[in-house]
Design a protein around this motif. Structure first.
Motif, PDB file in Angstrom:
ATOM      1  N   GLN A   3      -1.365  10.030   6.905  1.00 31.89           N
ATOM      2  CA  GLN A   3       0.039  11.123   6.809  1.00 31.89           C
ATOM      3  C   GLN A   3      -0.239  12.580   7.794  1.00 31.89           C
ATOM      4  OE1 GLN A   3       3.135  11.726   5.071  1.00 31.89           O
ATOM      5  NE2 GLN A   3       3.136  13.762   5.676  1.00 31.89           N
ATOM      6  N   MET A   4      -1.834  12.585   7.822  1.00 29.53           N
ATOM      7  CA  MET A   4      -2.159  13.909   8.538  1.00 29.53           C
ATOM      8  C   MET A   4      -2.411  13.762  10.033  1.00 29.53           C
ATOM      9  SD  MET A   4      -5.178  15.237   5.686  1.00 29.53           S
ATOM     10  CE  MET A   4      -5.629  16.402   6.669  1.00 29.53           C
ATOM     11  N   ILE A  61       4.965   5.690   7.836  1.00 25.87           N
ATOM     12  CA  ILE A  61       3.939   4.602   7.212  1.00 25.87           C
ATOM     13  C   ILE A  61       4.574   3.512   6.256  1.00 25.87           C
ATOM     14  CG2 ILE A  61       2.046   4.717   5.513  1.00 25.87           C
ATOM     15  CD1 ILE A  61       1.636   7.597   6.406  1.00 25.87           C
ATOM     16  N   ILE A  62       4.318   2.330   6.510  1.00 28.75           N
ATOM     17  CA  ILE A  62       4.854   1.261   5.542  1.00 28.75           C
ATOM     18  C   ILE A  62       3.757   1.017   4.748  1.00 28.75           C
ATOM     19  CG2 ILE A  62       5.858  -0.951   5.468  1.00 28.75           C
ATOM     20  CD1 ILE A  62       6.488   1.049   8.626  1.00 28.75           C
ATOM     21  N   ILE A  63       3.906   0.901   3.512  1.00 30.84           N
ATOM     22  CA  ILE A  63       2.973   0.292   2.367  1.00 30.84           C
ATOM     23  C   ILE A  63       3.165  -0.921   2.146  1.00 30.84           C
ATOM     24  CG2 ILE A  63       1.629   0.783   0.329  1.00 30.84           C
ATOM     25  CD1 ILE A  63       2.061   3.862   0.610  1.00 30.84           C
ATOM     26  N   VAL A  64       2.567  -1.847   1.991  1.00 34.61           N
ATOM     27  CA  VAL A  64       2.484  -3.284   1.635  1.00 34.61           C
ATOM     28  C   VAL A  64       1.799  -3.315   0.109  1.00 34.61           C
ATOM     29  CG1 VAL A  64       2.714  -5.424   2.052  1.00 34.61           C
ATOM     30  CG2 VAL A  64       3.086  -3.988   4.096  1.00 34.61           C
ATOM     31  N   ALA A  65       2.310  -3.575  -0.928  1.00 35.27           N
ATOM     32  CA  ALA A  65       1.766  -3.345  -2.123  1.00 35.27           C
ATOM     33  C   ALA A  65       2.035  -4.764  -2.900  1.00 35.27           C
ATOM     34  CB  ALA A  65       2.279  -2.328  -2.758  1.00 35.27           C
ATOM     35  N   ARG A  66       1.342  -4.578  -4.114  1.00 36.55           N
ATOM     36  CA  ARG A  66       1.470  -5.664  -5.048  1.00 36.55           C
ATOM     37  C   ARG A  66       2.967  -5.210  -5.815  1.00 36.55           C
ATOM     38  NH1 ARG A  66      -3.132  -7.387  -8.827  1.00 36.55           N
ATOM     39  NH2 ARG A  66      -1.695  -9.019  -8.951  1.00 36.55           N
ATOM     40  N   ARG A  67       3.753  -6.213  -6.054  1.00 40.06           N
ATOM     41  CA  ARG A  67       5.176  -5.618  -6.619  1.00 40.06           C
ATOM     42  C   ARG A  67       5.074  -4.896  -7.859  1.00 40.06           C
ATOM     43  NH1 ARG A  67       7.892  -7.674 -10.856  1.00 40.06           N
ATOM     44  NH2 ARG A  67       6.302  -9.297 -11.265  1.00 40.06           N
ATOM     45  N   HIS A  68       4.287  -5.052  -8.709  1.00 43.16           N
ATOM     46  CA  HIS A  68       4.225  -4.121  -9.855  1.00 43.16           C
ATOM     47  C   HIS A  68       3.705  -2.930  -9.693  1.00 43.16           C
ATOM     48  CE1 HIS A  68       0.027  -6.018 -10.197  1.00 43.16           C
ATOM     49  NE2 HIS A  68      -0.186  -4.798 -10.942  1.00 43.16           N
ATOM     50  N   GLU A  69       3.036  -2.868  -8.716  1.00 45.44           N
ATOM     51  CA  GLU A  69       2.308  -1.400  -8.296  1.00 45.44           C
ATOM     52  C   GLU A  69       3.476  -0.690  -7.646  1.00 45.44           C
ATOM     53  OE1 GLU A  69      -2.228  -2.498  -8.478  1.00 45.44           O
ATOM     54  OE2 GLU A  69      -1.231  -2.239  -6.595  1.00 45.44           O
ATOM     55  N   ILE A  70       4.402  -1.239  -6.925  1.00 45.63           N
ATOM     56  CA  ILE A  70       5.571  -0.273  -6.224  1.00 45.63           C
ATOM     57  C   ILE A  70       5.851   0.846  -6.973  1.00 45.63           C
ATOM     58  CG2 ILE A  70       7.603  -0.711  -4.911  1.00 45.63           C
ATOM     59  CD1 ILE A  70       6.774  -3.285  -4.093  1.00 45.63           C
ATOM     60  N   PRO A  71       6.648   0.708  -8.205  1.00 45.08           N
ATOM     61  CA  PRO A  71       6.806   2.023  -8.665  1.00 45.08           C
ATOM     62  C   PRO A  71       5.814   3.208  -8.687  1.00 45.08           C
ATOM     63  CG  PRO A  71       7.764   0.137  -9.912  1.00 45.08           C
ATOM     64  CD  PRO A  71       6.843  -0.362  -8.921  1.00 45.08           C
ATOM     65  N   THR A  72       4.680   2.725  -8.972  1.00 45.65           N
ATOM     66  CA  THR A  72       3.568   3.762  -9.214  1.00 45.65           C
ATOM     67  C   THR A  72       3.435   4.439  -7.752  1.00 45.65           C
ATOM     68  OG1 THR A  72       2.392   2.650 -10.748  1.00 45.65           O
ATOM     69  CG2 THR A  72       1.232   4.046  -9.643  1.00 45.65           C
ATOM     70  N   TRP A  73       3.380   3.582  -6.672  1.00 48.18           N
ATOM     71  CA  TRP A  73       3.081   4.147  -5.242  1.00 48.18           C
ATOM     72  C   TRP A  73       4.394   5.032  -5.047  1.00 48.18           C
ATOM     73  CZ3 TRP A  73      -1.463   4.445  -4.977  1.00 48.18           C
ATOM     74  CH2 TRP A  73      -2.474   3.186  -5.275  1.00 48.18           C
ATOM     75  N   GLU A  74       5.459   4.895  -5.236  1.00 51.80           N
ATOM     76  CA  GLU A  74       6.764   5.508  -5.041  1.00 51.80           C
ATOM     77  C   GLU A  74       6.683   6.805  -5.601  1.00 51.80           C
ATOM     78  OE1 GLU A  74      10.071   2.099  -4.452  1.00 51.80           O
ATOM     79  OE2 GLU A  74       9.892   2.945  -6.484  1.00 51.80           O
ATOM     80  N   ARG A  75       6.084   6.845  -6.992  1.00 55.96           N
ATOM     81  CA  ARG A  75       5.829   8.167  -7.592  1.00 55.96           C
ATOM     82  C   ARG A  75       4.562   8.937  -7.008  1.00 55.96           C
ATOM     83  NH1 ARG A  75       2.079   9.332 -10.954  1.00 55.96           N
ATOM     84  NH2 ARG A  75       1.488   7.323 -11.603  1.00 55.96           N
ATOM     85  N   GLU A 115       4.591  12.670  -5.136  1.00 58.09           N
ATOM     86  CA  GLU A 115       3.853  13.851  -5.944  1.00 58.09           C
ATOM     87  C   GLU A 115       2.933  14.414  -4.823  1.00 58.09           C
ATOM     88  OE1 GLU A 115       1.397  12.186  -9.181  1.00 58.09           O
ATOM     89  OE2 GLU A 115       3.448  11.883 -10.398  1.00 58.09           O
ATOM     90  N   TYR A 116       2.578  13.684  -3.826  1.00 58.61           N
ATOM     91  CA  TYR A 116       1.371  13.905  -2.842  1.00 58.61           C
ATOM     92  C   TYR A 116       2.126  14.475  -1.460  1.00 58.61           C
ATOM     93  CZ  TYR A 116      -2.749  12.229  -5.352  1.00 58.61           C
ATOM     94  OH  TYR A 116      -3.583  12.417  -6.440  1.00 58.61           O
ATOM     95  N   SER A 117       3.633  14.381  -1.452  1.00 58.71           N
ATOM     96  CA  SER A 117       4.606  14.758  -0.463  1.00 58.71           C
ATOM     97  C   SER A 117       3.976  14.015   0.778  1.00 58.71           C
ATOM     98  CB  SER A 117       4.275  16.193  -0.014  1.00 58.71           C
ATOM     99  OG  SER A 117       4.714  16.997  -1.231  1.00 58.71           O
ATOM    100  N   PHE A 118       3.738  12.650   0.625  1.00 58.62           N
ATOM    101  CA  PHE A 118       3.578  11.868   1.880  1.00 58.62           C
ATOM    102  C   PHE A 118       5.126  11.468   2.604  1.00 58.62           C
ATOM    103  CE2 PHE A 118      -0.366   9.917  -0.180  1.00 58.62           C
ATOM    104  CZ  PHE A 118      -1.139  11.094   0.212  1.00 58.62           C
ATOM    105  N   ASP A 119       5.579  12.395   3.162  1.00 60.61           N
ATOM    106  CA  ASP A 119       6.788  12.164   3.645  1.00 60.61           C
ATOM    107  C   ASP A 119       7.004  11.329   4.828  1.00 60.61           C
ATOM    108  OD1 ASP A 119       5.850  13.740   5.549  1.00 60.61           O
ATOM    109  OD2 ASP A 119       7.320  15.475   5.499  1.00 60.61           O
ATOM    110  N   LYS A 120       5.947  10.874   5.384  1.00 64.99           N
ATOM    111  CA  LYS A 120       5.756   9.691   6.336  1.00 64.99           C
ATOM    112  C   LYS A 120       6.221   8.402   5.962  1.00 64.99           C
ATOM    113  CE  LYS A 120       3.196  12.230   9.982  1.00 64.99           C
ATOM    114  NZ  LYS A 120       2.041  12.187  10.840  1.00 64.99           N
TER     115      LYS A 120
END
Length: 254
Positions: A61-62, A69-83, A87-92
């Motif tokens: 981000q910096m 930025i594209i994050i490739v995550a585990r399915r059940h963790e996606i909602p957490t990473w979206e949140r 919260e961290y203002s990762f607008d990229k």
């Protein structure tokens, strides 16, 4: 010359701090963390107050030359990473997608999700959480020149090549041995050709450099130091905590 100084030199050579080369970061964070152990994956584990993956995403981000930025995550963790991205203002972060069965397949899914303007892809391990923006930038700008570049560190130990029974077969020339790290940055068209060639021919690789090597394209090595570690075990989590604490102390002294 330190990475920060090298980044400054490359900025001067390439001109504007905002390169025209649209660069997409693909952060692979869909692993099972089997060697790490425990109920929480290593990317979700707290490190100095933040999840491991947050440290990684923050660095990209910096970095000025990273556009998305594209994050490739585990399915059940996606909602957490979206949140957390909110919260961290990762607008990229433009997309958070479900990973594949292997890291190689996960990165291919990330590749399919990059923006149509993407000219370069910077592929990162989500658990390589000590990478700095200066390191990312210097590897990207090296890739802009050579079409393919990777973060790495020269081996300091003597490297032995073993036979199938576990006995020493030969000793590698330490002067030519490097330990591969991330980011690994490639021209998008080049990496797409490499990835799909490997897929068609059934070639499996442990890193993305190997895919590009498979189609005989050279990859430029960029020294990024011994601190650019990947969290694989809990011992490495302790090392990461110590490194981050030392960095914070140095910043406070400035």
């Amino acid at each position: 010359m330190c990475v920060k100084k090298i980044a400054g030199v490359l900025r001067a050579i390439s001109g504007s701090p905002h390169p025209k080369n649209f660069t997409s970061a693909i952060i692979a964070a869909a692993g099972l963390s089997e060697r790490f152990g425990g109920e929480t994956t290593k990317q979700m584990t707290q490190l100095c107050g933040d999840p491991v993956l947050v440290h990684t995403v923050r660095a990209y981000q910096m970095t000025e030359c990273i556009h998305e930025i594209i994050i490739v995550a585990r399915r059940h963790e996606i909602p957490t990473w979206e949140r957390l991205c909110r919260e961290y203002s990762f607008d990229k972060v433009t997309k958070i997608i479900q990973g594949g069965e292997t890291r190689q397949m996960s990165v291919m899914k990330g590749l399919d999700a990059v923006h149509e303007k993407s000219k370069y892809v910077a592929i990162a391990d989500g658990a390589r959480c000590l990478t700095t923006p200066d390191q990312i930038e210097v590897v990207c700008r090296t890739a802009y020149k050579y079409k393919a570049a990777t973060a790495a560190h020269r081996a300091t130990d003597t490297v032995k090549i073993a036979d199938s029974k576990g006995f020493i077969d030969s000793t590698a020339d330490r002067n030519t041995v490097w330990l591969a790290q991330t980011p690994q940055v490639f021209k998008t068209k080049l990496y797409r050709a490499a990835a799909y060639t490997a897929f068609k021919k059934g070639f499996e690789a442990t890193d993305d450099n190997s895919l590009v090597e498979f189609i005989k394209h050279p990859v430029r090595l960029v020294e990024c130091g011994a601190q650019n570690i990947k969290i694989t075990t809990r011992d490495e989590l302790c090392i990461a905590e110590a490194i981050l604490a030392d960095r914070k102390r140095l910043e406070e002294e400035l």
